[in-house]
Design a protein around this motif. Structure first.
Motif, PDB file in Angstrom:
ATOM      1  N   ARG A  88      35.899  31.276  42.371  1.00 57.81           N
ATOM      2  CA  ARG A  88      36.456  32.978  43.625  1.00 57.81           C
ATOM      3  C   ARG A  88      34.147  33.209  44.009  1.00 57.81           C
ATOM      4  NH1 ARG A  88      38.603  37.967  41.355  1.00 57.81           N
ATOM      5  NH2 ARG A  88      40.521  36.678  40.943  1.00 57.81           N
ATOM      6  N   LEU A  91      32.803  37.281  49.687  1.00 57.18           N
ATOM      7  CA  LEU A  91      32.112  36.467  50.674  1.00 57.18           C
ATOM      8  C   LEU A  91      31.539  37.950  51.611  1.00 57.18           C
ATOM      9  CD1 LEU A  91      33.519  34.876  52.833  1.00 57.18           C
ATOM     10  CD2 LEU A  91      36.219  35.330  53.796  1.00 57.18           C
ATOM     11  N   SER A  92      32.151  39.307  51.309  1.00 53.90           N
ATOM     12  CA  SER A  92      31.261  40.298  52.239  1.00 53.90           C
ATOM     13  C   SER A  92      31.687  41.907  50.776  1.00 53.90           C
ATOM     14  CB  SER A  92      31.850  40.761  52.807  1.00 53.90           C
ATOM     15  OG  SER A  92      33.170  40.625  53.329  1.00 53.90           O
ATOM     16  N   GLU A 101      35.721  41.521  50.112  1.00 52.90           N
ATOM     17  CA  GLU A 101      36.315  40.169  49.958  1.00 52.90           C
ATOM     18  C   GLU A 101      35.951  39.378  49.593  1.00 52.90           C
ATOM     19  OE1 GLU A 101      38.021  38.603  54.218  1.00 52.90           O
ATOM     20  OE2 GLU A 101      36.243  39.591  54.513  1.00 52.90           O
ATOM     21  N   TYR A 102      37.207  38.427  48.774  1.00 58.72           N
ATOM     22  CA  TYR A 102      36.233  37.722  48.220  1.00 58.72           C
ATOM     23  C   TYR A 102      36.760  36.164  48.614  1.00 58.72           C
ATOM     24  CZ  TYR A 102      35.059  40.079  43.782  1.00 58.72           C
ATOM     25  OH  TYR A 102      35.055  40.404  42.641  1.00 58.72           O
ATOM     26  N   LEU A 103      36.384  34.938  48.833  1.00 58.89           N
ATOM     27  CA  LEU A 103      36.853  33.867  48.761  1.00 58.89           C
ATOM     28  C   LEU A 103      37.453  33.326  47.977  1.00 58.89           C
ATOM     29  CD1 LEU A 103      37.178  31.190  51.127  1.00 58.89           C
ATOM     30  CD2 LEU A 103      34.740  30.875  50.440  1.00 58.89           C
ATOM     31  N   THR A 105      38.722  29.143  46.102  1.00 62.34           N
ATOM     32  CA  THR A 105      39.386  27.854  46.658  1.00 62.34           C
ATOM     33  C   THR A 105      39.905  27.100  45.333  1.00 62.34           C
ATOM     34  OG1 THR A 105      37.393  27.804  45.181  1.00 62.34           O
ATOM     35  CG2 THR A 105      37.024  27.706  47.130  1.00 62.34           C
ATOM     36  N   SER A 129      41.064  26.979  50.759  1.00 64.37           N
ATOM     37  CA  SER A 129      40.882  27.870  50.157  1.00 64.37           C
ATOM     38  C   SER A 129      41.256  28.675  51.166  1.00 64.37           C
ATOM     39  CB  SER A 129      39.197  28.235  50.645  1.00 64.37           C
ATOM     40  OG  SER A 129      39.025  28.151  52.353  1.00 64.37           O
ATOM     41  N   ARG A 130      41.624  30.691  50.915  1.00 67.65           N
ATOM     42  CA  ARG A 130      41.614  31.691  50.586  1.00 67.65           C
ATOM     43  C   ARG A 130      40.560  33.028  51.109  1.00 67.65           C
ATOM     44  NH1 ARG A 130      45.059  27.848  51.631  1.00 67.65           N
ATOM     45  NH2 ARG A 130      47.265  27.301  51.439  1.00 67.65           N
ATOM     46  N   ASN A 131      40.988  34.124  52.050  1.00 65.75           N
ATOM     47  CA  ASN A 131      40.428  35.254  51.974  1.00 65.75           C
ATOM     48  C   ASN A 131      41.551  36.045  50.951  1.00 65.75           C
ATOM     49  OD1 ASN A 131      37.737  33.335  52.988  1.00 65.75           O
ATOM     50  ND2 ASN A 131      38.344  34.867  55.539  1.00 65.75           N
ATOM     51  N   ALA A 133      40.844  40.205  50.683  1.00 66.31           N
ATOM     52  CA  ALA A 133      40.640  41.501  50.876  1.00 66.31           C
ATOM     53  C   ALA A 133      40.151  42.551  49.144  1.00 66.31           C
ATOM     54  CB  ALA A 133      41.135  42.450  51.500  1.00 66.31           C
TER      55      ALA A 133
END
Length: 182
Positions: A88, A91-92, A101-103, A105, A129-131, A133
């Motif tokens: 984890r 991401l932003s 936001e998390y990425l 994996t 991977s998935r984004n 919120a």
């Protein structure tokens, strides 16, 4: 042509195309969930408690011709797990410096050998991977969402492993030398 008849003509043309495709037998390979494996038995090197291993074994058992071996010695092929990791990353961030936001994996590396140890499929890494919120007001719901996304990635991973196993070429038998002429 009459403007009222135009939608009906389009509908029947689309229906004709669909019927034509269905009638010709067109089907995506593996779209029915079964694959033709190039081996009759396989040893899957996962611990008994691994959810990924359990789902992979269940999908392999669905193919009628594949037997899941209990020991590596009796199997035509052996799936060797090299690594499996979930991650984890941030991401932003929002304007207050908090995570927005998390990425997520999921990385899995494996190889496949035959009963004699010859490599059928070299080290193969699959990375998904998935984004996601994130909201601090819904921490429990977002944790449940992350678990759901990991389960989705696990199912996707199993399907990718099955496709790669089905695409393998069986090991060529060792050529025997011709007898020397005397």
């Amino acid at each position: 042509m009459n403007a009222a008849r135009l939608p009906f003509a389009r509908f029947f043309a689309a229906l004709f195309v669909v019927a034509l495709l269905a009638g010709c037998g067109f089907k995506l390979r593996g779209s029915n969930g079964t694959y033709n494996m190039p081996f009759h038995s396989i040893y899957v090197g996962f611990p008994d408690t691994s959810p990924l291993g359990t789902e992979l074994k269940r999908n392999l058992r669905a193919a009628d011709s594949v037997v899941i071996a209990d020991k590596p010695e009796g199997a035509d092929a052996q799936l060797v797990v090299m690594s499996e990791a979930r991650g984890r990353q941030i991401l932003s961030l929002n304007n207050l410096g908090r995570v927005r936001e998390y990425l997520l994996t999921y990385t899995f590396t494996f190889r496949v050998t035959d009963a004699k140890g010859a490599q059928l499929l070299g080290p193969t890494e699959i990375r998904l991977s998935r984004n996601m919120a994130f909201s601090e007001q819904e921490v429990l719901a977002k944790e449940a969402e992350a678990n759901l996304l990991y389960r989705d990635m696990q199912s996707d991973l199993v399907q990718q492993i099955l496709r790669r196993l089905a695409a393998m070429k069986p090991a060529a038998p060792a050529a025997t030398p011709a007898p020397a002429a005397s």
